[in-house]
Design a protein around this motif. Structure first.
Motif, PDB file in Angstrom:
ATOM      1  N   ALA A 116      -1.069  -4.080  23.135  1.00 57.23           N
ATOM      2  CA  ALA A 116      -0.803  -5.020  24.236  1.00 57.23           C
ATOM      3  C   ALA A 116      -1.489  -6.331  23.924  1.00 57.23           C
ATOM      4  CB  ALA A 116      -1.320  -4.459  25.557  1.00 57.23           C
ATOM      5  N   GLY A 117      -1.040  -7.349  24.620  1.00 52.87           N
ATOM      6  CA  GLY A 117      -1.697  -8.648  24.551  1.00 52.87           C
ATOM      7  C   GLY A 117      -1.966  -9.108  25.970  1.00 52.87           C
ATOM      8  N   ASN A 118      -3.024  -9.891  26.142  1.00 47.05           N
ATOM      9  CA  ASN A 118      -3.300 -10.397  27.492  1.00 47.05           C
ATOM     10  C   ASN A 118      -4.249 -11.588  27.422  1.00 47.05           C
ATOM     11  OD1 ASN A 118      -3.183 -10.619  30.251  1.00 47.05           O
ATOM     12  ND2 ASN A 118      -4.059  -8.607  30.691  1.00 47.05           N
ATOM     13  N   ASN A 171       6.921 -19.481  26.687  1.00 41.40           N
ATOM     14  CA  ASN A 171       6.590 -18.676  25.500  1.00 41.40           C
ATOM     15  C   ASN A 171       5.369 -17.798  25.739  1.00 41.40           C
ATOM     16  OD1 ASN A 171       7.037 -17.839  22.810  1.00 41.40           O
ATOM     17  ND2 ASN A 171       5.351 -19.150  22.131  1.00 41.40           N
ATOM     18  N   ARG A 210      -1.211  -5.258  13.692  1.00 36.21           N
ATOM     19  CA  ARG A 210      -1.024  -6.394  12.781  1.00 36.21           C
ATOM     20  C   ARG A 210      -2.132  -6.552  11.751  1.00 36.21           C
ATOM     21  NH1 ARG A 210      -1.096 -10.599  17.464  1.00 36.21           N
ATOM     22  NH2 ARG A 210      -2.841  -9.185  17.838  1.00 36.21           N
ATOM     23  N   LEU A 221      -6.189 -14.533  30.590  1.00 37.13           N
ATOM     24  CA  LEU A 221      -6.188 -14.981  31.981  1.00 37.13           C
ATOM     25  C   LEU A 221      -5.443 -16.300  32.053  1.00 37.13           C
ATOM     26  CD1 LEU A 221      -9.874 -14.416  33.196  1.00 37.13           C
ATOM     27  CD2 LEU A 221      -7.839 -13.180  33.969  1.00 37.13           C
ATOM     28  N   SER A 277       3.331 -21.504  29.940  1.00 38.54           N
ATOM     29  CA  SER A 277       4.578 -21.819  29.223  1.00 38.54           C
ATOM     30  C   SER A 277       5.478 -20.584  29.195  1.00 38.54           C
ATOM     31  CB  SER A 277       4.289 -22.290  27.796  1.00 38.54           C
ATOM     32  OG  SER A 277       3.906 -21.196  26.984  1.00 38.54           O
ATOM     33  N   GLU A 315     -11.886  -5.088  24.520  1.00 36.87           N
ATOM     34  CA  GLU A 315     -11.396  -6.460  24.441  1.00 36.87           C
ATOM     35  C   GLU A 315     -10.722  -6.850  25.758  1.00 36.87           C
ATOM     36  OE1 GLU A 315     -11.808  -8.616  22.101  1.00 36.87           O
ATOM     37  OE2 GLU A 315     -10.459 -10.180  22.856  1.00 36.87           O
ATOM     38  N   THR A 365       5.681 -13.895  25.399  1.00 40.58           N
ATOM     39  CA  THR A 365       4.871 -13.226  24.365  1.00 40.58           C
ATOM     40  C   THR A 365       4.311 -11.900  24.886  1.00 40.58           C
ATOM     41  OG1 THR A 365       4.286 -15.303  23.287  1.00 40.58           O
ATOM     42  CG2 THR A 365       2.776 -13.468  22.938  1.00 40.58           C
ATOM     43  N   ILE A 366       3.840 -11.891  26.114  1.00 38.35           N
ATOM     44  CA  ILE A 366       3.240 -10.659  26.652  1.00 38.35           C
ATOM     45  C   ILE A 366       4.331  -9.619  26.950  1.00 38.35           C
ATOM     46  CG2 ILE A 366       1.779  -9.709  28.489  1.00 38.35           C
ATOM     47  CD1 ILE A 366       0.451 -11.648  26.309  1.00 38.35           C
ATOM     48  N   ARG A 373       6.591  -6.291  18.012  1.00 34.77           N
ATOM     49  CA  ARG A 373       7.701  -7.146  18.457  1.00 34.77           C
ATOM     50  C   ARG A 373       8.836  -7.181  17.464  1.00 34.77           C
ATOM     51  NH1 ARG A 373       3.614 -12.095  19.702  1.00 34.77           N
ATOM     52  NH2 ARG A 373       2.652 -11.161  17.873  1.00 34.77           N
ATOM     53  N   ILE A 425       5.265  -8.143  23.526  1.00 32.45           N
ATOM     54  CA  ILE A 425       4.319  -7.176  22.933  1.00 32.45           C
ATOM     55  C   ILE A 425       4.313  -5.885  23.761  1.00 32.45           C
ATOM     56  CG2 ILE A 425       1.915  -6.706  22.293  1.00 32.45           C
ATOM     57  CD1 ILE A 425       1.497  -9.766  22.046  1.00 32.45           C
TER      58      ILE A 425
HETATM   59  N1  COA Z   1      -3.480 -19.123  28.451  1.00 30.70           N
HETATM   60  C1  COA Z   1      -2.205 -19.576  28.478  1.00 30.70           C
HETATM   61  N2  COA Z   1      -1.340 -19.447  27.443  1.00 30.70           N
HETATM   62  C2  COA Z   1      -1.783 -18.826  26.336  1.00 30.70           C
HETATM   63  C3  COA Z   1      -3.086 -18.309  26.224  1.00 30.70           C
HETATM   64  C4  COA Z   1      -3.955 -18.483  27.345  1.00 30.70           C
HETATM   65  N3  COA Z   1      -5.217 -18.048  27.326  1.00 30.70           N
HETATM   66  N4  COA Z   1      -3.233 -17.745  24.989  1.00 30.70           N
HETATM   67  C5  COA Z   1      -2.047 -17.903  24.347  1.00 30.70           C
HETATM   68  N5  COA Z   1      -1.189 -18.558  25.158  1.00 30.70           N
HETATM   69  C6  COA Z   1       0.170 -18.978  24.842  1.00 30.70           C
HETATM   70  C7  COA Z   1       0.216 -19.868  23.622  1.00 30.70           C
HETATM   71  O1  COA Z   1      -0.125 -21.218  23.965  1.00 30.70           O
HETATM   72  C8  COA Z   1       1.673 -19.704  23.190  1.00 30.70           C
HETATM   73  O2  COA Z   1       2.534 -20.437  24.015  1.00 30.70           O
HETATM   74  P1  COA Z   1       3.160 -21.887  23.527  1.00 30.70           P
HETATM   75  O3  COA Z   1       3.952 -21.599  22.288  1.00 30.70           O
HETATM   76  O4  COA Z   1       3.997 -22.326  24.675  1.00 30.70           O
HETATM   77  O5  COA Z   1       1.977 -22.778  23.281  1.00 30.70           O
HETATM   78  C9  COA Z   1       1.948 -18.236  23.502  1.00 30.70           C
HETATM   79  O6  COA Z   1       0.953 -17.847  24.455  1.00 30.70           O
HETATM   80  C10 COA Z   1       1.819 -17.351  22.280  1.00 30.70           C
HETATM   81  O7  COA Z   1       0.550 -17.569  21.714  1.00 30.70           O
HETATM   82  P2  COA Z   1       0.224 -17.206  20.203  1.00 30.70           P
HETATM   83  O8  COA Z   1      -1.232 -17.465  19.961  1.00 30.70           O
HETATM   84  O9  COA Z   1       1.228 -17.868  19.292  1.00 30.70           O
HETATM   85  O10 COA Z   1       0.560 -15.642  20.226  1.00 30.70           O
HETATM   86  P3  COA Z   1       0.221 -14.539  19.179  1.00 30.70           P
HETATM   87  O11 COA Z   1       1.406 -13.716  19.057  1.00 30.70           O
HETATM   88  O12 COA Z   1      -0.406 -15.077  17.935  1.00 30.70           O
HETATM   89  O13 COA Z   1      -0.980 -13.717  19.928  1.00 30.70           O
HETATM   90  C11 COA Z   1      -1.885 -13.172  22.099  1.00 30.70           C
HETATM   91  C12 COA Z   1      -0.744 -12.992  21.104  1.00 30.70           C
HETATM   92  C13 COA Z   1      -1.861 -14.594  22.654  1.00 30.70           C
HETATM   93  C14 COA Z   1      -1.663 -12.190  23.247  1.00 30.70           C
HETATM   94  C15 COA Z   1      -3.272 -12.945  21.421  1.00 30.70           C
HETATM   95  O14 COA Z   1      -4.291 -13.175  22.360  1.00 30.70           O
HETATM   96  C16 COA Z   1      -3.419 -11.550  20.856  1.00 30.70           C
HETATM   97  O15 COA Z   1      -3.048 -11.322  19.715  1.00 30.70           O
HETATM   98  N6  COA Z   1      -3.975 -10.577  21.640  1.00 30.70           N
HETATM   99  C17 COA Z   1      -4.136  -9.183  21.200  1.00 30.70           C
HETATM  100  C18 COA Z   1      -5.416  -8.589  21.753  1.00 30.70           C
HETATM  101  C19 COA Z   1      -5.446  -8.540  23.249  1.00 30.70           C
HETATM  102  O16 COA Z   1      -4.873  -9.384  23.955  1.00 30.70           O
HETATM  103  N7  COA Z   1      -6.179  -7.564  23.763  1.00 30.70           N
HETATM  104  C20 COA Z   1      -6.255  -7.294  25.163  1.00 30.70           C
HETATM  105  C21 COA Z   1      -5.281  -6.229  25.530  1.00 30.70           C
HETATM  106  S1  COA Z   1      -5.383  -5.918  27.260  1.00 30.70           S
END
Ligand code: COA
Ligand code: NAP
Length: 286
Positions: free
Chosen positions: A111-113, A124, A56, A115, A122, A211, A128-129, A84, A132
């Motif tokens: 990937a996204g993650n 969502n 992205r 804790l 939620s 990360e 989301t995970i 996605r 991705i």
């Molecule tokens: N705990 C619980 N829920 C969480 C969270 C956390 N730490 N972080 C995000 N969320 C929830 C959000 O609240 C949202 O849910 P909601 O709409 O019910 O409020 C949902 O996850 C999506 O979050 P959003 O920030 O809109 O997603 P995004 O698409 O912009 O980003 C993530 C995706 C959240 C995975 C972001 O951390 C990311 O881009 N990560 C990429 C890098 C990464 O994770 N690297 C490690 C790989 S192992």
């Protein structure tokens, strides 16, 4: 989008395989602008492969591609896309095909993650995970298959994880997403094997200076939690991807190779153990 942190190429690399091992190949690496994906791009390029890195944050991808080209002398095309979004993926693969006319190796690494306990998560957040990691792997694999692999053969490498092997607190979203990726590895291997497409998973354990490790509290674990007594390096994972993507791995398909020093068998995975390890850090979540 801002540029977070740019990874650096290795100052020195010890070749374990022939330096021209991937000559004439092109690899498409999702999430190749950072962490493990960046190192995979670097090591494949050091073996004469050209690459496409796709995710992205275009500013970070562009800076990463400049570093990779400078360190290896190979071509690296940065392409913006969200795994996605199937239209994004299709456009990105079109760009890659325009530039290189082939994609022999696909590495699904994005990937996204985070804790988070199941309780209170939620729908969502959970989705989301899965979107991705799992749907993203589906989108990219099917697109590259249709555009190139179907008629020419090649290799798909899915970067997985071991979270679901014993169950891990605060990781149900990622554990189920990666378990589905492991299943997809087998399904694709069976359906596309006749087209000379191999599909292989690589499941790292905790990897230093990433990360993933930082955001999942990796610094709370101690070396004695891992049979080999240490976390892994990005270079070790990249060398395994190189091996499975090359002719050296020509009979491997449908399998996910765990590369974690034995960690998944002995690392703490329960609520109390993790709470004790993380002390004040994550107590708010437990
Ligand atoms: N705990 C619980 N829920 C969480 C969270 C956390 N730490 N972080 C995000 N969320 C929830 C959000 O609240 C949202 O849910 P909601 O709409 O019910 O409020 C949902 O996850 C999506 O979050 P959003 O920030 O809109 O997603 P995004 O698409 O912009 O980003 C993530 C995706 C959240 C995975 C972001 O951390 C990311 O881009 N990560 C990429 C890098 C990464 O994770 N690297 C490690 C790989 S192992
Ligand atoms: P990372 O640097 O955060 O890598 C994740 C990459 O995915 C980023 O480059 C990110 O780039 C990209 N990405 C995220 N969401 C995306 C989306 N929707 N579309 C396209 N790209 C997206 O983390 P990492 O630790 O190196 O992890 C790499 C892989 O290793 C992951 O599959 C992870 O599950 C696996 N793994 C890591 C560890 C570890 O210890 N680090 C352990 C086991 C497994 P953008 O932000 O630009 O999109």
């Amino acid at each position: 989008m801002s540029i977070p942190k740019i990874d650096a190429c290795l100052k020195a690399y010890k070749y374990l395989f022939r330096p021209d091992l991937l000559r004439g190949n092109v690899a498409f690496i999702t999430g190749g602008g950072s962490g493990i994906g960046f190192r995979i791009a670097e090591i494949l390029m050091r073996h004469e492969c050209d690459t496409v890195i796709a995710s992205r944050n275009f500013a970070r991808l562009k800076a990463a591609s400049e570093q990779l080209e400078c360190a290896t002398g190979r071509k690296c095309l940065p392409v913006e896309m969200d795994v996605r979004n199937s239209e994004d993926v299709s456009n990105a693969v079109d760009l890659a095909m325009d530039q290189f006319k082939q994609i022999n190796i696909l590495v699904n690494n994005a990937a996204g993650n985070f804790l988070a306990p199941l309780s209170g998560m939620s729908s969502n957040a959970y989705r989301t995970i899965l979107d991705i990691d799992t749907v993203g792997t589906f989108n990219t694999s099917t697109t590259v298959y249709e555009q190139f692999l179907k008629d020419n053969g090649g290799v798909i490498v899915n970067i997985s994880a071991t979270l679901a092997h014993r169950g891990q607190v605060l990781q149900a979203h990622s554990g189920t997403a990666k378990a589905a990726v492991d299943a997809l590895t087998k399904h694709m291997a069976v359906e596309w094997g006749p087209d000379r497409v191999r599909v292989v998973g690589v499941a790292p354990g905790p990897i230093a200076e990433t990360e993933g490790n930082t955001r999942l509290g990796g610094d709370c674990y101690r070396d004695h939690h891992i049979p080999l007594g240490r976390v892994g390096t990005k270079e070790e994972i990249a060398n395994i991807v190189l091996f499975v993507a090359s002719e050296a791995g020509s009979l491997i398909s449908g399998e996910t190779i765990v590369a974690d020093g034995g960690a998944w068998m002995t690392m703490p995975n329960g609520m109390k153990e993790i709470a004790d390890l993380m002390k004040g850090k994550a107590r708010s979540m437990l």
